[in-house]
Design an enzyme around this catalytic site. Structure first.
Site, PDB file in Angstrom:
ATOM      1  N   SER A  99     -31.749  -3.025  90.750  1.00  0.00           N
ATOM      2  CA  SER A  99     -32.991  -2.389  90.329  1.00  0.00           C
ATOM      3  C   SER A  99     -34.073  -3.452  90.115  1.00  0.00           C
ATOM      4  O   SER A  99     -34.387  -4.210  91.040  1.00  0.00           O
ATOM      5  CB  SER A  99     -32.743  -1.545  89.085  1.00  0.00           C
ATOM      6  OG  SER A  99     -33.837  -0.709  88.808  1.00  0.00           O
ATOM      7  N   ASP A 137     -32.209   8.287  95.649  1.00  0.00           N
ATOM      8  CA  ASP A 137     -32.984   7.370  94.820  1.00  0.00           C
ATOM      9  C   ASP A 137     -34.449   7.419  95.258  1.00  0.00           C
ATOM     10  O   ASP A 137     -34.743   7.286  96.446  1.00  0.00           O
ATOM     11  CB  ASP A 137     -32.439   5.948  94.996  1.00  0.00           C
ATOM     12  CG  ASP A 137     -33.114   4.919  94.117  1.00  0.00           C
ATOM     13  OD1 ASP A 137     -34.051   5.262  93.374  1.00  0.00           O
ATOM     14  OD2 ASP A 137     -32.692   3.742  94.177  1.00  0.00           O
ATOM     15  N   HIS A 167     -30.007   6.364  91.924  1.00  0.00           N
ATOM     16  CA  HIS A 167     -30.364   5.047  91.413  1.00  0.00           C
ATOM     17  C   HIS A 167     -29.431   4.673  90.257  1.00  0.00           C
ATOM     18  O   HIS A 167     -29.091   5.508  89.419  1.00  0.00           O
ATOM     19  CB  HIS A 167     -31.814   5.049  90.930  1.00  0.00           C
ATOM     20  CG  HIS A 167     -32.339   3.712  90.577  1.00  0.00           C
ATOM     21  ND1 HIS A 167     -32.845   2.831  91.506  1.00  0.00           N
ATOM     22  CD2 HIS A 167     -32.432   3.075  89.374  1.00  0.00           C
ATOM     23  CE1 HIS A 167     -33.238   1.725  90.912  1.00  0.00           C
ATOM     24  NE2 HIS A 167     -32.990   1.844  89.608  1.00  0.00           N
TER      25      HIS A 167
END
Length: 307
Positions: free
Chosen positions: A153, A251, A281
């Site tokens: 991320s 995501d 995600h």
């Protein structure tokens, strides 16, 4: 493919987020409360908290040694958390899994967080630890070969930016970059990528939450037009290290990761993009206990070993 049923089950059981502005301290405390005690964590040969002495100050690190061999390749791991969440503890299980699966010594970076620390403090810490790891390789038991950088991320944002800083500095020791569902374009205009619309709601990370969650970072001087903030905006990607980019089907950030992989290939970089079906995600952090998602660590191993 629909969202994995186990992921859907977990998401359905989550409480609604609290009303009002985000409270970094409360969110951090909530994350830390979920960390299992050391006795319940994945066993690793040795785990040591240490301090990286960098050109811009001391940075806390946690070092994971996979076995008793006298020397190892190194992997510098950068945790996610929208630049204001996450810690050595909350992402300890990822670092342990990377060490166990890859056989590399993992150096996890406890970089400075927003909003208490303005841009580029966190990025400077991450880059400094990579340079420290290479410079102090003998002390770490580095075999002088593999020096990978990995992040999930926002940690993937930093990992991509670190490789760019290294290239611009003429520092050529980084051998690989591994980006798990990276945030590579902090311009959250929903017209930019189809995945921001297709995966806008119902999959964990929601498109409407991107701006408020990243505001702590952006309000501290991180300009989305700056390639060190949005690595996909870098004009020249040639000469960057080989990349593995792992994306998730559901995501909002999926398309920017996949576009970045395509742009790396166009620039002559050896880049692999691997989309995980049914995932949202954060699946490496939250759902790697599912065999089909633990495979991300196995894929990382194979990538780093050149398979």
């Amino acid at each position: 493919m629909a969202l994995h049923p186990k992921i859907a089950e977990v998401l359905a059981a989550l409480p609604a987020p609290p009303d009002g502005p985000l409270d970094p301290a409360a969110l951090r405390a909530g994350e830390e409360a979920q960390v299992p005690p050391p006795a319940e964590r994945l066993p690793v040969h040795a785990v040591e908290d240490a301090t990286a002495r960098t050109a811009h100050g001391d940075v806390p690190v946690r070092i994971y040694t996979p076995d008793a061999a006298p020397a190892h390749g190194l992997l510098v791991y950068i945790h996610g958390g929208a630049f204001f969440l996450g810690s050595l503890n909350t992402h300890d299980h990822i670092a342990r899994s990377l060490a166990r699966e890859t056989g590399l010594k993992v150096v996890s970076v406890g970089y400075r967080l927003a909003p208490e620390n303005a841009f580029p403090a966190g990025l400077t810490d991450c880059y400094g630890v990579v340079r420290w790891a290479a410079g102090d390789g003998a002390g770490l038991g580095w075999d002088g070969a593999t020096l990978a950088v990995a992040g999930d991320s926002s940690g993937g944002t930093y990992a991509a930016a670190v490789t760019a800083l290294a290239r611009d500095d003429g520092f050529d020791r980084i051998t690989h970059q591994v980006l798990y569902y990276p945030s590579l374009d902090l311009d959250f205009d929903t017209g930019r990528y189809a995945s921001l619309r297709e995966n806008a709601a119902g999959y964990g990370l929601e498109t409407a939450g991107l701006a408020p969650f990243n505001a702590f970072y952006l309000d501290g001087g991180a300009d989305p037009a700056d390639p060190l903030v949005s690595p996909i905006k870098r004009a020249d990607l040639a000469g960057l290290p080989p990349a593995l980019i792992v994306t998730a089907e559901h995501d909002p950030l999926r398309d920017e990761g996949e576009l970045y992989g395509a742009r790396l290939k166009e620039a002559g970089v050896d880049a692999t993009v691997s989309r995980y079906a049914g995932a949202g995600h954060g699946f490496v952090q939250h759902f790697s206990w599912l065999p089909e998602y633990h495979r991300a660590f196995e894929e990382t191993r194979d990538f780093l070993k050149g398979r």
